[in-house]
Enzyme design. Structure first.
Site, PDB file in Angstrom:
ATOM      1  N   TYR A   7       0.831  -1.217   0.000  1.00 43.98           N
ATOM      2  CA  TYR A   7       0.000   0.000   0.000  1.00 43.98           C
ATOM      3  C   TYR A   7       0.855   1.253   0.000  1.00 43.98           C
ATOM      4  O   TYR A   7       0.451   2.267  -0.573  1.00 43.98           O
ATOM      5  CB  TYR A   7      -0.984  -0.005   1.184  1.00 43.98           C
ATOM      6  CG  TYR A   7      -2.190  -0.862   0.870  1.00 43.98           C
ATOM      7  CD1 TYR A   7      -3.247  -0.359   0.112  1.00 43.98           C
ATOM      8  CD2 TYR A   7      -2.240  -2.181   1.265  1.00 43.98           C
ATOM      9  CE1 TYR A   7      -4.331  -1.155  -0.220  1.00 43.98           C
ATOM     10  CE2 TYR A   7      -3.326  -2.992   0.946  1.00 43.98           C
ATOM     11  CZ  TYR A   7      -4.364  -2.476   0.202  1.00 43.98           C
ATOM     12  OH  TYR A   7      -5.429  -3.255  -0.151  1.00 43.98           O
TER      13      TYR A   7
ATOM     14  N   ARG B 240       1.564   1.850  -3.517  1.00 42.87           N
ATOM     15  CA  ARG B 240       0.400   2.394  -4.221  1.00 42.87           C
ATOM     16  C   ARG B 240       0.139   3.846  -3.804  1.00 42.87           C
ATOM     17  O   ARG B 240      -0.276   4.673  -4.620  1.00 42.87           O
ATOM     18  CB  ARG B 240      -0.836   1.523  -3.957  1.00 42.87           C
ATOM     19  CG  ARG B 240      -0.779   0.203  -4.725  1.00 42.87           C
ATOM     20  CD  ARG B 240      -2.049  -0.589  -4.557  1.00 42.87           C
ATOM     21  NE  ARG B 240      -3.231   0.144  -4.925  1.00 42.87           N
ATOM     22  CZ  ARG B 240      -4.457  -0.078  -4.436  1.00 42.87           C
ATOM     23  NH1 ARG B 240      -4.631  -1.034  -3.545  1.00 42.87           N
ATOM     24  NH2 ARG B 240      -5.481   0.626  -4.829  1.00 42.87           N
TER      25      ARG B 240
ATOM     26  N   GLN C 258     -15.471   4.453  -6.642  1.00 46.98           N
ATOM     27  CA  GLN C 258     -14.890   3.278  -5.973  1.00 46.98           C
ATOM     28  C   GLN C 258     -13.399   3.493  -5.760  1.00 46.98           C
ATOM     29  O   GLN C 258     -12.736   2.668  -5.137  1.00 46.98           O
ATOM     30  CB  GLN C 258     -15.088   2.039  -6.847  1.00 46.98           C
ATOM     31  CG  GLN C 258     -16.532   1.661  -7.052  1.00 46.98           C
ATOM     32  CD  GLN C 258     -16.665   0.684  -8.212  1.00 46.98           C
ATOM     33  OE1 GLN C 258     -16.570  -0.524  -8.033  1.00 46.98           O
ATOM     34  NE2 GLN C 258     -16.886   1.199  -9.400  1.00 46.98           N
ATOM     35  N   ASN C 259     -12.881   4.598  -6.286  1.00 51.67           N
ATOM     36  CA  ASN C 259     -11.430   4.794  -6.234  1.00 51.67           C
ATOM     37  C   ASN C 259     -10.988   5.290  -4.863  1.00 51.67           C
ATOM     38  O   ASN C 259     -11.679   6.086  -4.225  1.00 51.67           O
ATOM     39  CB  ASN C 259     -11.002   5.784  -7.324  1.00 51.67           C
ATOM     40  CG  ASN C 259     -11.272   5.221  -8.704  1.00 51.67           C
ATOM     41  OD1 ASN C 259     -11.499   4.009  -8.833  1.00 51.67           O
ATOM     42  ND2 ASN C 259     -11.268   6.061  -9.719  1.00 51.67           N
ATOM     43  N   VAL C 260      -9.803   4.839  -4.468  1.00 52.34           N
ATOM     44  CA  VAL C 260      -9.276   5.225  -3.157  1.00 52.34           C
ATOM     45  C   VAL C 260      -8.271   6.376  -3.297  1.00 52.34           C
ATOM     46  O   VAL C 260      -7.629   6.748  -2.325  1.00 52.34           O
ATOM     47  CB  VAL C 260      -8.645   4.003  -2.438  1.00 52.34           C
ATOM     48  CG1 VAL C 260      -9.714   2.960  -2.140  1.00 52.34           C
ATOM     49  CG2 VAL C 260      -7.508   3.385  -3.254  1.00 52.34           C
TER      50      VAL C 260
ATOM     51  N   HIS D 119     -15.146   2.975  -1.288  1.00 56.94           N
ATOM     52  CA  HIS D 119     -14.133   2.008  -0.852  1.00 56.94           C
ATOM     53  C   HIS D 119     -13.041   2.655   0.000  1.00 56.94           C
ATOM     54  O   HIS D 119     -11.939   2.118   0.103  1.00 56.94           O
ATOM     55  CB  HIS D 119     -13.524   1.299  -2.069  1.00 56.94           C
ATOM     56  CG  HIS D 119     -14.489   0.360  -2.741  1.00 56.94           C
ATOM     57  ND1 HIS D 119     -14.309  -0.149  -4.008  1.00 56.94           N
ATOM     58  CD2 HIS D 119     -15.671  -0.165  -2.298  1.00 56.94           C
ATOM     59  CE1 HIS D 119     -15.325  -0.950  -4.320  1.00 56.94           C
ATOM     60  NE2 HIS D 119     -16.170  -0.964  -3.309  1.00 56.94           N
TER      61      HIS D 119
END
Ligand code: OAD
Length: 261
Positions: free
Chosen positions: A72, A75, A108-110, A129
């Site tokens: 993460y 990301r 839905q994107n973080v 999300h």
């Protein structure tokens, strides 16, 4: 069906002109043109290369927190380095120009690219999300401050094992503030998204494969309640099958054509 077909674009533009409540429902394809990989695209999708059971579940985190935290972190770097693309900017400009009509984004994107494009100044943005930038304790859910989000230069592809920082309240490991497989969506966000879908006259779906529930059910919900469903996606998907109108193009290319005068 394609962008070369002027009637598809004209039909979609006409549907938007006649709508007073417009919802953009976005998925990973929305941010693909900003350099953030999608999940399920062949070859480039994250779940083609990484195992979601290890990296996006409570069991995976308990088994190997350093593996998950490092992934993460990698990301997060990608998100922080990315810039909103022409599609994000077109939605933000449309939200201003469409007033007093109601415009909302359900994503839905973080990532925070809708916000950084300016959409949240003019329209509601609902994150189904969670956010990769919002960290919280795995044990007691205390949120972490921004201080924990540090740029790690030169992260290798996929990240490296990194021990998660500790919660200042209880000493538990921190986790990313995203929804993992098997977890419920934040109830307030899903309730709000359901209401927005229900009252929309136009529901514009951008870059989602439409296979992850319950988010995907919003498209059918909007259609059942009378919305015209417009889908922007270069590829056929579960979402395109629910569309009144499918614009087969990328978000950065098709959204300005659809939304800008
Ligand atoms: P997917 O990776 O499943 O689908 C991405 C969609 O975007 C596909 O239909 C692609 O064809 C399309 N696409 C690719 N490039 C595009 C572009 N430049 N412009 C427009 N569309 C493009 O991603 P999602 O549907 O968002 O969950 O995935 C849903 C959820 O699954 C994610 O939110 C994530 C994942 O596991 C969590 O993080 C909880």
């Amino acid at each position: 069906m394609t962008l070369d077909d002027p009637t598809v674009l004209a039909d979609a533009r006409a549907a938007l002109r006649g709508a007073t409540r417009i919802v953009f429902f976005t998925g990973a394809g929305m941010s693909a043109d900003s350099g953030i990989p999608t999940f399920r695209d062949a070859l480039t999708g994250l779940w083609e290369r990484f195992d979601p059971a290890l990296l996006a579940s409570i069991d995976g985190f308990e088994a190997d927190p350093a593996l998950v935290w490092g992934w993460y972190e990698w990301r997060r770097q990608k998100v922080m380095q990315a810039q909103p693309n022409a599609g994000h900017r077109a939605i933000a400009a449309f939200a201003v120009q469409a007033k007093p009509r109601a415009v909302a984004v359900v994503t839905q994107n973080v990532d925070d690219l809708h916000e950084r494009a300016g959409t949240s100044d003019a329209a509601e943005v609902v994150h189904l999300h969670g956010s990769i930038l919002a960290l919280r304790c795995f044990v007691c859910a205390t949120p972490a401050g921004d201080a924990l989000i540090n740029a790690v230069p030169d992260e290798p592809e996929g990240g490296r094992r990194l021990t998660p920082p500790r919660c200042t309240a209880c000493g538990g490991p921190m986790r990313p503030g995203v929804v993992w497989f098997g977890e419920s969506l934040p109830p307030a966000a899903f309730d709000r998204a359901t209401k927005l879908a229900q009252s929309a006259d136009a529901f514009v779906v951008v870059g989602t494969s439409g296979v992850v529930e319950p988010a995907a059910s919003l498209v059918r919900h909007a259609r059942r309640h009378g919305a015209t469903v417009i889908v922007i996606d270069p590829n056929e998907s579960a979402s395109t099958r629910d569309a009144h109108c499918w614009i087969a193009g990328s978000a950065a290319h098709a959204l300005p054509l659809l939304l800008c005068d």
